[in-house]
Design a protein around this motif. Structure first.
Motif, PDB file in Angstrom:
ATOM      1  N   GLY A 133     -21.302 -16.206 -62.247  1.00  6.94           N
ATOM      2  CA  GLY A 133     -21.653 -15.692 -61.041  1.00  6.94           C
ATOM      3  C   GLY A 133     -23.107 -16.298 -60.789  1.00  6.94           C
ATOM      4  O   GLY A 133     -24.078 -16.308 -61.666  1.00  6.94           O
ATOM      5  N   ILE A 134     -23.060 -16.945 -59.688  1.00  4.29           N
ATOM      6  CA  ILE A 134     -24.405 -17.745 -59.229  1.00  4.29           C
ATOM      7  C   ILE A 134     -25.319 -16.988 -58.213  1.00  4.29           C
ATOM      8  O   ILE A 134     -24.732 -16.642 -57.231  1.00  4.29           O
ATOM      9  CB  ILE A 134     -24.085 -19.030 -58.801  1.00  4.29           C
ATOM     10  N   MET A 135     -26.695 -17.001 -58.627  1.00  7.72           N
ATOM     11  CA  MET A 135     -27.554 -16.262 -57.612  1.00  7.72           C
ATOM     12  C   MET A 135     -28.322 -17.302 -56.844  1.00  7.72           C
ATOM     13  O   MET A 135     -28.898 -18.174 -57.453  1.00  7.72           O
ATOM     14  CB  MET A 135     -28.483 -15.477 -58.214  1.00  7.72           C
ATOM     15  N   ASN A 136     -28.077 -17.416 -55.491  1.00  7.02           N
ATOM     16  CA  ASN A 136     -28.931 -18.375 -54.880  1.00  7.02           C
ATOM     17  C   ASN A 136     -30.177 -17.858 -54.115  1.00  7.02           C
ATOM     18  O   ASN A 136     -29.995 -16.507 -53.610  1.00  7.02           O
ATOM     19  CB  ASN A 136     -27.966 -18.964 -53.559  1.00  7.02           C
ATOM     20  N   THR A 137     -31.183 -18.103 -54.436  1.00  2.00           N
ATOM     21  CA  THR A 137     -32.652 -17.507 -54.100  1.00  2.00           C
ATOM     22  C   THR A 137     -33.454 -18.202 -53.273  1.00  2.00           C
ATOM     23  O   THR A 137     -33.217 -19.535 -52.975  1.00  2.00           O
ATOM     24  CB  THR A 137     -33.348 -17.261 -55.361  1.00  2.00           C
ATOM     25  N   ASP A 138     -34.303 -17.817 -52.544  1.00  2.00           N
ATOM     26  CA  ASP A 138     -35.323 -18.319 -51.846  1.00  2.00           C
ATOM     27  C   ASP A 138     -36.677 -18.697 -52.413  1.00  2.00           C
ATOM     28  O   ASP A 138     -36.557 -18.620 -53.599  1.00  2.00           O
ATOM     29  CB  ASP A 138     -35.859 -17.675 -50.416  1.00  2.00           C
ATOM     30  N   GLU A 139     -37.706 -19.229 -52.117  1.00  2.00           N
ATOM     31  CA  GLU A 139     -38.830 -19.760 -52.881  1.00  2.00           C
ATOM     32  C   GLU A 139     -39.333 -18.639 -53.494  1.00  2.00           C
ATOM     33  O   GLU A 139     -40.258 -18.838 -54.446  1.00  2.00           O
ATOM     34  CB  GLU A 139     -39.856 -20.374 -52.041  1.00  2.00           C
ATOM     35  N   GLU A 140     -39.407 -17.626 -53.091  1.00  2.00           N
ATOM     36  CA  GLU A 140     -40.072 -16.237 -53.782  1.00  2.00           C
ATOM     37  C   GLU A 140     -39.239 -15.702 -54.678  1.00  2.00           C
ATOM     38  O   GLU A 140     -39.595 -14.668 -55.311  1.00  2.00           O
ATOM     39  CB  GLU A 140     -40.571 -15.160 -52.835  1.00  2.00           C
ATOM     40  N   GLY A 141     -37.913 -16.251 -54.891  1.00  2.00           N
ATOM     41  CA  GLY A 141     -37.090 -15.405 -55.801  1.00  2.00           C
ATOM     42  C   GLY A 141     -36.329 -14.473 -55.381  1.00  2.00           C
ATOM     43  O   GLY A 141     -35.465 -13.877 -55.995  1.00  2.00           O
ATOM     44  N   PHE A 164     -24.981 -14.495 -53.446  1.00  2.00           N
ATOM     45  CA  PHE A 164     -24.339 -14.328 -54.648  1.00  2.00           C
ATOM     46  C   PHE A 164     -23.057 -14.870 -54.462  1.00  2.00           C
ATOM     47  O   PHE A 164     -22.023 -14.659 -53.858  1.00  2.00           O
ATOM     48  CB  PHE A 164     -24.255 -12.732 -55.191  1.00  2.00           C
ATOM     49  N   GLU A 165     -22.806 -15.917 -55.382  1.00  2.00           N
ATOM     50  CA  GLU A 165     -21.613 -16.568 -55.650  1.00  2.00           C
ATOM     51  C   GLU A 165     -20.948 -16.421 -56.656  1.00  2.00           C
ATOM     52  O   GLU A 165     -21.356 -16.635 -58.020  1.00  2.00           O
ATOM     53  CB  GLU A 165     -21.425 -18.094 -55.348  1.00  2.00           C
ATOM     54  N   GLU A 166     -19.639 -15.680 -56.864  1.00  2.00           N
ATOM     55  CA  GLU A 166     -18.895 -15.606 -58.318  1.00  2.00           C
ATOM     56  C   GLU A 166     -18.097 -16.848 -58.587  1.00  2.00           C
ATOM     57  O   GLU A 166     -16.950 -17.219 -57.799  1.00  2.00           O
ATOM     58  CB  GLU A 166     -17.926 -14.378 -58.226  1.00  2.00           C
ATOM     59  N   ASN A 179     -28.297 -23.351 -60.057  1.00  2.00           N
ATOM     60  CA  ASN A 179     -27.574 -23.282 -61.619  1.00  2.00           C
ATOM     61  C   ASN A 179     -28.227 -21.709 -62.190  1.00  2.00           C
ATOM     62  O   ASN A 179     -28.494 -21.581 -63.437  1.00  2.00           O
ATOM     63  CB  ASN A 179     -28.534 -24.201 -62.330  1.00  2.00           C
ATOM     64  N   LEU A 180     -28.594 -20.850 -61.383  1.00  2.00           N
ATOM     65  CA  LEU A 180     -29.201 -19.528 -61.850  1.00  2.00           C
ATOM     66  C   LEU A 180     -27.994 -18.665 -61.880  1.00  2.00           C
ATOM     67  O   LEU A 180     -27.386 -18.157 -61.188  1.00  2.00           O
ATOM     68  CB  LEU A 180     -30.279 -18.923 -60.726  1.00  2.00           C
ATOM     69  N   ALA A 181     -27.490 -18.407 -63.328  1.00  2.00           N
ATOM     70  CA  ALA A 181     -26.518 -17.494 -63.685  1.00  2.00           C
ATOM     71  C   ALA A 181     -26.790 -16.275 -63.984  1.00  2.00           C
ATOM     72  O   ALA A 181     -27.748 -16.331 -64.561  1.00  2.00           O
ATOM     73  CB  ALA A 181     -25.745 -18.230 -64.918  1.00  2.00           C
ATOM     74  N   SER A 182     -26.003 -15.260 -63.513  1.00  2.00           N
ATOM     75  CA  SER A 182     -26.211 -13.941 -63.818  1.00  2.00           C
ATOM     76  C   SER A 182     -25.905 -13.788 -65.330  1.00  2.00           C
ATOM     77  O   SER A 182     -24.854 -14.082 -65.904  1.00  2.00           O
ATOM     78  CB  SER A 182     -25.283 -12.898 -62.749  1.00  2.00           C
ATOM     79  N   MET A 183     -26.976 -12.990 -65.841  1.00  2.00           N
ATOM     80  CA  MET A 183     -26.884 -12.439 -67.308  1.00  2.00           C
ATOM     81  C   MET A 183     -26.158 -11.076 -67.349  1.00  2.00           C
ATOM     82  O   MET A 183     -25.978 -10.641 -68.401  1.00  2.00           O
ATOM     83  CB  MET A 183     -28.208 -12.466 -67.927  1.00  2.00           C
ATOM     84  N   GLY A 184     -25.937 -10.537 -66.516  1.00  2.00           N
ATOM     85  CA  GLY A 184     -24.952  -9.241 -66.403  1.00  2.00           C
ATOM     86  C   GLY A 184     -26.173  -8.230 -66.809  1.00  2.00           C
ATOM     87  O   GLY A 184     -25.941  -7.182 -67.327  1.00  2.00           O
ATOM     88  N   ILE A 185     -27.447  -8.458 -66.424  1.00  2.00           N
ATOM     89  CA  ILE A 185     -28.701  -7.426 -66.700  1.00  2.00           C
ATOM     90  C   ILE A 185     -29.299  -7.096 -65.406  1.00  2.00           C
ATOM     91  O   ILE A 185     -29.423  -7.890 -64.727  1.00  2.00           O
ATOM     92  CB  ILE A 185     -29.541  -8.103 -67.685  1.00  2.00           C
ATOM     93  N   TYR A 186     -28.925  -5.778 -65.084  1.00  2.00           N
ATOM     94  CA  TYR A 186     -29.469  -5.496 -63.799  1.00  2.00           C
ATOM     95  C   TYR A 186     -30.319  -4.195 -63.774  1.00  2.00           C
ATOM     96  O   TYR A 186     -30.347  -3.405 -64.957  1.00  2.00           O
ATOM     97  CB  TYR A 186     -28.310  -4.979 -63.025  1.00  2.00           C
TER      98      TYR A 186
END
Length: 379
Positions: free
Chosen positions: A166-174, A179-181, A189-196
């Motif tokens: 699951g990939i998180m697309n962010t702006d410059e501030e994070g 979100f793309e599954e 290449n920012l992969a979700s770790m399943g930690i929320y």
């Protein structure tokens, strides 16, 4: 450590079917790792070290061993007056005909009453089957600093592997803008770790609405996160730097054990400032025989070594008899390798016996061989 007003819920109901026979009778978070640990020790120790005093562990598949193991909260120092580890299996309720967890979000939804007992400001949701060390208090501070509604831990993965996550697309501030599954053509290449981390009041409302939606998968990645984004809530990515492993296959479990032998290993189980707590097995010290030859290995307590060990990890109570050779392999608790047997690039399951003169594993194979049943010796 100081206490923060955050409660943790560990999702530990996974079957782990790709681990084959290792999880036939044991939930994936209870699988052994690193000579003396179980996978669940890592998120629980992270909670204890981060100052989180109340932890719910949501179990489901083959949970008998896991439930009894987790219930002994003293292993992680979570047994004081105002702390505890609470085992939370699915339970049938009068107003709902449910006796299983239908998804990750549903597992939390079915325990809203438990969470409300502690009235937390923040809820930390974790997976019970990853190996890593992480200070959740630092993640919470980032969540507060950003004024976030939800914060998702991410780790950078190779771009060629990003489509598996699951990939998180962010702006410059994070801030997370998309979100793309498991996207076919990932944008980052920012992969979700399943930690929320969620603000509990907001998540509570979302969960109640989700439970009533007949079309929902009742899943954080598929339903809750996209819904929060569509509502334009403030979601931020928290970049994690360090060792993290999802041991979902025999190869990855073997690799995670082998990583412990690397001089560059980032996990560092010897770090006194961030201990990983586990069961203290009652067993004899290891015995190294006069003809034993050990090179580059983890050899845990209770082991009897009379043969040749090379670049391998041996769990509690493993026995290697005279003339036997263990090369690039992992021997789980209670494994016995008889005289002159050879084990190469294999993972041998708990209590398996390999007969005298037997040869298992293949040094040239691309994949690691799982030995889950007794291997007869050479007549």
């Amino acid at each position: 450590m100081k206490q923060n007003n955050m409660l943790a819920m560990i999702l530990a109901g996974g079957r782990g079917s790709r681990l084959h026979e290792l999880t036939n009778k044991v939930a994936k978070p209870a699988v052994s790792y690193g000579g003396k640990y179980r996978i669940i020790d890592f998120p629980l120790s992270n909670c204890a070290n981060s100052g989180i005093n109340v932890v719910g562990v949501l179990t489901q598949y083959e949970s008998i061993l896991l439930n009894s193991y987790v219930a002994a909260g003293r292993r992680w120092g979570l047994d004081a007056k105002e702390s505890g580890v609470f085992v939370l299996p699915p339970r049938e309720k009068a107003d709902a005909n449910l006796d299983v967890y239908r998804g990750t979000a549903d597992a939390i939804s079915q325990n809203i009453d438990f969470i409300d007992t502690y009235s937390p400001d923040y809820l930390l949701v974790l997976s019970g089957d990853h190996i890593y060390k992480m200070n959740y208090d630092k993640m919470l501070q980032a969540h507060k600093d950003n004024g976030a509604d939800a914060t998702i831990a991410v780790i950078e993965v190779p771009m060629k592997e990003a489509s598996r996550f699951g990939i998180m697309n962010t702006d410059e501030e994070g801030r997370i803008i998309e979100f793309e599954e498991k996207p076919e053509h990932p944008k980052s290449n920012l992969a979700s770790m399943g930690i929320y981390i969620f603000n509990w009041k907001l998540l509570r409302k979302k969960l109640i609405a989700d439970m009533k939606d007949p079309d929902s998968n009742h899943d954080f990645g598929k339903d809750i996160i996209p819904s929060l984004l569509s509502d334009e809530k403030k979601l931020y990515a928290y970049k994690f730097k360090g060792y993290w492993k999802d041991v979902g296959t025999i190869d990855s479990l073997w690799e995670a054990n082998m990583d412990l032998l690397s001089k560059n290993n980032e996990l560092d189980l010897n770090d006194p400032t961030w201990k990983i707590y586990t069961e203290d097995a009652t067993t004899l010290p290891q015995y190294i025989g006069p003809d034993a030859n050990i090179r580059h290995a983890f050899v845990n307590q209770g082991c009897v070594i009379e043969g040749d060990i090379q670049n391998s990890v041996l769990f509690t109570g493993a026995k290697v008899r005279k003339g036997a050779k263990i090369i690039d392999s992992v021997l789980m608790p209670g494994v016995e390798v008889e005289e002159n047997a050879v084990v190469t690039r294999a993972l041998v399951a708990d209590n398996v016996k390999i007969g005298a003169g037997a040869v298992v594993g293949d040094a040239k194979s691309e994949h690691i061989e799982l030995i889950s049943k007794r291997v007869k010796g050479v007549e």
